[in-house]
Write an enzyme that holds these catalytic residues in place. Structure first.
Site, mmCIF file in Angstrom:
data_model
loop_
_atom_site.group_PDB
_atom_site.id
_atom_site.type_symbol
_atom_site.label_atom_id
_atom_site.label_comp_id
_atom_site.label_asym_id
_atom_site.label_seq_id
_atom_site.Cartn_x
_atom_site.Cartn_y
_atom_site.Cartn_z
ATOM 1 C CD GLN A 1 -1.316 -0.530 3.572
ATOM 2 O OE1 GLN A 1 -2.259 -1.483 3.237
ATOM 3 N NE2 GLN A 1 -1.616 0.233 4.630
ATOM 4 C CB ALA A 2 1.463 3.892 -2.072
ATOM 5 C CE1 TYR A 3 -2.067 4.945 4.136
ATOM 6 C CE2 TYR A 3 0.082 3.697 3.752
ATOM 7 C CZ TYR A 3 -1.270 3.980 4.509
ATOM 8 O OH TYR A 3 -1.677 2.750 5.241
ATOM 9 C CG LEU A 4 -1.826 8.744 -3.265
ATOM 10 C CD1 LEU A 4 -3.205 8.206 -4.041
ATOM 11 C CD2 LEU A 4 -0.732 8.614 -4.190
ATOM 12 C CD GLU B 1 5.593 9.256 2.802
ATOM 13 O OE1 GLU B 1 4.986 8.638 3.747
ATOM 14 O OE2 GLU B 1 6.642 9.916 3.113
#
Length: 169
Positions: free
Chosen positions: A28-31, A87
């Site tokens: 998972q990655a955060y924007l 991230e």
């Protein structure tokens, strides 16, 4: 919009994956930036690609968040992954049945290797407050900002950048 009610714990050191557990790789990655009112996340869970937005309820218990989640195609997922600029995190999620619930045990890999947490979702705050964790659950970390996946992704990015700067692998 869904309401997510969950409690989160560390996992006891002696815990082993039970035979009846099911597992899946999760990336998972955060924007959204750390500390934003709403958390924008993309997730690859097995062969599914998901976009999720989460936000704490104003003046609500830290175990309660509003959540919107929907599937997205591979191409926009890949583009958004690039926009996250590192991230991100990777983990293996085990679904472990426990008396009337499913415990989701996250075993992190990469620069977060060795970290293990477990969370359980509930239908109400009252139900969550009545829940008695089994002995293999460790310290409760519900709502603790250090243990949120958003924060862990920032830690993973910093550790990766440090390793790259020092030439470590």
């Amino acid at each position: 919009m869904n309401l997510e009610i969950e409690r989160k714990f560390k996992v006891a050191d002696d815990w082993q994956v039970p035979d009846d557990a099911r597992g899946v790789q999760v990336r998972q990655a955060y924007l959204s930036p750390p500390g934003a009112d709403a958390e924008f996340r993309i997730r690859a869970k097995g062969d599914r690609r998901l976009m999720t937005v989460k936000a704490f309820e104003a003046a609500a218990n830290t175990m309660v968040r509003r959540e919107v989640e929907f599937e997205i195609e591979e191409e926009p997922f890949a583009q958004l992954w690039t926009l996250a600029q590192g991230e991100c995190l990777s983990k293996y999620r085990w679904s472990v049945p426990i008396e009337g619930y499913v415990a989701s045990v996250d075993v992190y890999d990469g620069v977060l290797s060795g970290l293990r947490v477990v969370e359980v979702e509930f239908d109400s705050v009252e139900e969550a407050n009545r829940f008695i964790p089994p002995p293999w659950f460790g310290e409760e970390i519900t709502g603790h900002p250090t243990w949120g996946n958003r924060r862990l992704a920032a830690v993973a990015r910093a550790r990766t950048q440090e390793a790259e700067a020092t030439g470590a692998s």
